[in-house]
Design a protein around this motif. Structure first.
Motif, PDB file in Angstrom:
ATOM      1  N   UNK A  87      -2.652 -31.153 -19.715  1.00  0.00           N
ATOM      2  CA  UNK A  87      -2.076 -32.561 -18.824  1.00  0.00           C
ATOM      3  C   UNK A  87      -2.325 -31.191 -17.718  1.00  0.00           C
ATOM      4  N   UNK A  88      -2.446 -30.396 -17.738  1.00  0.00           N
ATOM      5  CA  UNK A  88      -1.680 -29.763 -16.112  1.00  0.00           C
ATOM      6  C   UNK A  88      -2.838 -29.502 -15.880  1.00  0.00           C
ATOM      7  N   UNK A  89      -4.057 -29.136 -16.702  1.00  0.00           N
ATOM      8  CA  UNK A  89      -5.714 -28.767 -16.340  1.00  0.00           C
ATOM      9  C   UNK A  89      -6.238 -29.378 -15.789  1.00  0.00           C
ATOM     10  N   UNK A  90      -5.942 -30.910 -16.273  1.00  0.00           N
ATOM     11  CA  UNK A  90      -7.347 -32.124 -16.189  1.00  0.00           C
ATOM     12  C   UNK A  90      -6.224 -32.304 -14.630  1.00  0.00           C
ATOM     13  N   UNK A  91      -4.989 -31.996 -14.530  1.00  0.00           N
ATOM     14  CA  UNK A  91      -4.356 -32.588 -13.208  1.00  0.00           C
ATOM     15  C   UNK A  91      -4.857 -31.729 -11.946  1.00  0.00           C
ATOM     16  N   UNK A  92      -5.657 -30.595 -12.216  1.00  0.00           N
ATOM     17  CA  UNK A  92      -6.059 -29.045 -11.147  1.00  0.00           C
ATOM     18  C   UNK A  92      -7.224 -30.487 -10.839  1.00  0.00           C
ATOM     19  N   UNK A  93      -8.485 -30.871 -11.403  1.00  0.00           N
ATOM     20  CA  UNK A  93      -9.304 -31.366 -11.070  1.00  0.00           C
ATOM     21  C   UNK A  93      -9.086 -32.677 -10.131  1.00  0.00           C
ATOM     22  N   UNK A  94      -7.676 -33.479 -10.028  1.00  0.00           N
ATOM     23  CA  UNK A  94      -7.562 -33.796  -8.915  1.00  0.00           C
ATOM     24  C   UNK A  94      -6.543 -33.963  -8.072  1.00  0.00           C
ATOM     25  N   UNK A  95      -6.388 -32.497  -8.653  1.00  0.00           N
ATOM     26  CA  UNK A  95      -5.513 -32.027  -7.114  1.00  0.00           C
ATOM     27  C   UNK A  95      -6.459 -31.769  -5.437  1.00  0.00           C
ATOM     28  N   UNK A  96      -5.858 -31.946  -4.748  1.00  0.00           N
ATOM     29  CA  UNK A  96      -6.336 -32.538  -3.431  1.00  0.00           C
ATOM     30  C   UNK A  96      -6.755 -31.243  -3.002  1.00  0.00           C
ATOM     31  N   UNK A  97      -6.048 -29.918  -3.609  1.00  0.00           N
ATOM     32  CA  UNK A  97      -5.893 -28.519  -2.802  1.00  0.00           C
ATOM     33  C   UNK A  97      -6.797 -27.612  -4.518  1.00  0.00           C
ATOM     34  N   UNK A  99      -9.905 -15.547 -17.082  1.00  0.00           N
ATOM     35  CA  UNK A  99     -11.266 -16.080 -17.341  1.00  0.00           C
ATOM     36  C   UNK A  99      -9.628 -16.104 -18.829  1.00  0.00           C
ATOM     37  N   UNK A 100      -9.025 -15.530 -19.395  1.00  0.00           N
ATOM     38  CA  UNK A 100      -8.578 -15.647 -20.592  1.00  0.00           C
ATOM     39  C   UNK A 100      -7.450 -16.520 -20.274  1.00  0.00           C
ATOM     40  N   UNK A 101      -6.746 -16.365 -19.612  1.00  0.00           N
ATOM     41  CA  UNK A 101      -6.015 -17.007 -18.876  1.00  0.00           C
ATOM     42  C   UNK A 101      -5.791 -18.361 -19.227  1.00  0.00           C
ATOM     43  N   UNK A 102      -6.771 -19.386 -18.127  1.00  0.00           N
ATOM     44  CA  UNK A 102      -7.138 -20.327 -17.809  1.00  0.00           C
ATOM     45  C   UNK A 102      -8.061 -20.764 -19.337  1.00  0.00           C
ATOM     46  N   UNK A 103      -8.291 -20.438 -19.984  1.00  0.00           N
ATOM     47  CA  UNK A 103      -8.814 -20.752 -21.481  1.00  0.00           C
ATOM     48  C   UNK A 103      -7.467 -21.244 -21.556  1.00  0.00           C
ATOM     49  N   UNK A 104      -6.933 -20.082 -21.725  1.00  0.00           N
ATOM     50  CA  UNK A 104      -5.500 -20.909 -22.630  1.00  0.00           C
ATOM     51  C   UNK A 104      -4.183 -21.720 -21.967  1.00  0.00           C
ATOM     52  N   UNK A 105      -4.508 -22.262 -20.678  1.00  0.00           N
ATOM     53  CA  UNK A 105      -4.109 -23.432 -19.777  1.00  0.00           C
ATOM     54  C   UNK A 105      -5.038 -24.569 -20.278  1.00  0.00           C
ATOM     55  N   UNK A 106      -6.268 -24.488 -20.643  1.00  0.00           N
ATOM     56  CA  UNK A 106      -6.958 -25.231 -21.121  1.00  0.00           C
ATOM     57  C   UNK A 106      -6.287 -26.206 -22.330  1.00  0.00           C
TER      58      UNK A 106
END
Length: 406
Positions: free
Chosen positions: A82-92, A70-77
């Motif tokens: 931009x990478x975090x937003x790209x995850x939402x649009x990534x088909x997998x 969770x800490x890693x995911x929050x830090x990435x956000x």
């Protein structure tokens, strides 16, 4: 094609900066929490000395992993929006958002299995409060990700895999947790959880069955996915097993709630429907388990490369194990219990193997670099590549020549 071939054939160098690990961190790491959590809950069912203590130890380890991820995911956000937003649009990658609430659900269930004996009602109340958050998160992901699939993402039948199920299944996992938690609460709280559990079941199981139907069509028309996607064949076992477990555990919570509401005459019927429905879903799951086992043996003959997708073996099989114990208890048939014991051992052995290889890949950075390169090449993470399979079974990407080694 040069970049794509490098993705598969160039040796991966060791990561030197924690920032690269954070940038390369994606939600599919939470599948490790799912697998560790379900093993912690089923291991005490094995009639051997020390299994209960081992299960509790894994539950504590799972909490540490979940907080770390969770800490890693929050830090990435924060650091890489931009990478975090790209995850939402990534088909997998977006599909693995469902792994977050499912990983949390195993921790919540642990508060009932391990916390209540130590801390009493306080552990049950904490489980209830965490469950409310988990249920809301599961429902939100189960709606948001399909919406993005329909409006923003690029999908095609020949590229479909069972990862489509992940955002949907989270709600029925939460439904099963509601049935487990309710008996430890007062009647008012148990009533709220019981009916919420049935609603969550309705938000998940019908849609999961629709997706499985389309998946069967995809497999019939385009054959098996490439080896990198091989573990995804086990994923449909998850919703079938968690659906069975939800019906059984919600059914066990029905009598006290219905009696308090003056609906006692309906208790027998509702419990019976839950049992029969649970057995039917268990039977469907057994068929899919046999199919997934056969396809995995076929993959092993050709080579099955390791990736984080291997955690897809563990949670579906683990929740099918839990469903076997639940059905066995209600039916009082030793067959289901014996199947559960055999599966616990299988899940434990798989967990040891996958954990060791995941730890090695994380330490040397290869799993994080896989994520980074999949972002750069816009290929699906962990179950890369997005492969269409012609009748010959050879993998191709966007109409290119078949990949070597697939």
């Amino acid at each position: 094609m040069t970049t794509i071939r490098l993705f598969f054939h160039r040796p991966l160098s060791r990561l030197t900066a924690p920032g690269e690990a954070i940038r390369g961190f994606t939600p599919n790491w939470f599948t490790a929490c799912m697998g560790t959590g379900i093993l912690s809950l089923t291991l005490p069912k094995l009639p051997l000395p020390g299994t209960a203590a081992a299960g509790e130890g894994l539950w504590l380890l799972n909490m540490v992993l979940f907080v770390l991820f969770t800490v890693f995911l929050g830090a990435r956000l924060v650091l890489h929006p931009a990478d975090s937003r790209a995850t939402l649009h990534h088909p997998v990658q977006s599909m693995f958002l469902g792994a977050v609430p499912m990983g949390l659900a195993t921790i919540i269930n642990g508060f009932i299995a391990f916390g209540v004996p130590h801390w009493g009602q306080d552990a049950a109340l904490l489980a209830r409060d965490l469950w409310v958050f988990d249920a809301l998160l599961s429902a939100a992901i189960g709606l948001l990700v399909p919406y993005l699939m329909f409006t923003r993402q690029d999908h095609a039948l020949e590229r479909m895999t069972a990862v489509w199920l992940l955002p949907v299944v989270a709600s029925e996992v939460a439904a099963a947790s509601a049935g487990l938690i309710a008996p430890s609460l007062n009647t008012a709280s148990a009533t709220a959880l019981l009916y919420s559990g049935y609603v969550l079941f309705a938000l998940s199981v019908p849609l999961a069955l629709m997706i499985i139907t389309v998946l069967v069509l995809r497999l019939a028309q385009h054959k098996l996915p490439a080896a990198e996607l091989g573990a995804s064949m086990f994923l449909p076992l998850g919703p079938l097993a968690s659906g069975a477990l939800a019906l059984v555990q919600l059914g066990e919570a029905v009598p006290r709630v219905f009696q308090a509401q003056g609906l006692g005459e309906l208790t027998t019927a509702v419990v019976g429907i839950g049992l029969i429905g649970g057995v039917m879903l268990w039977g469907f799951g057994a068929w899919w388990l046999a199919l997934a086992t056969l396809t995995t043996l076929r993959y092993l003959k050709r080579g099955l490369p390791f990736n984080l997708g291997w955690w897809g073996f563990i949670f579906p099989l683990g929740v099918f194990t839990a469903a076997s114990f639940g059905v066995g208890t209600l039916t009082q048939l030793a067959f289901f219990i014996h199947v559960g014991h055999l599966l616990v051992v299988t899940v434990a052995l798989l967990w040891i193997m996958v954990t060791a290889r995941t730890a090695h890949g994380a330490w040397h950075g290869s799993l994080f670099q896989t994520s980074l390169r999949s972002n750069e090449t816009e290929l699906p993470h962990s179950f890369s590549p997005a492969v269409s399979l012609p009748a010959s079974g050879e993998g191709t990407i966007d109409g290119a020549a078949p990949l070597e080694g697939v």
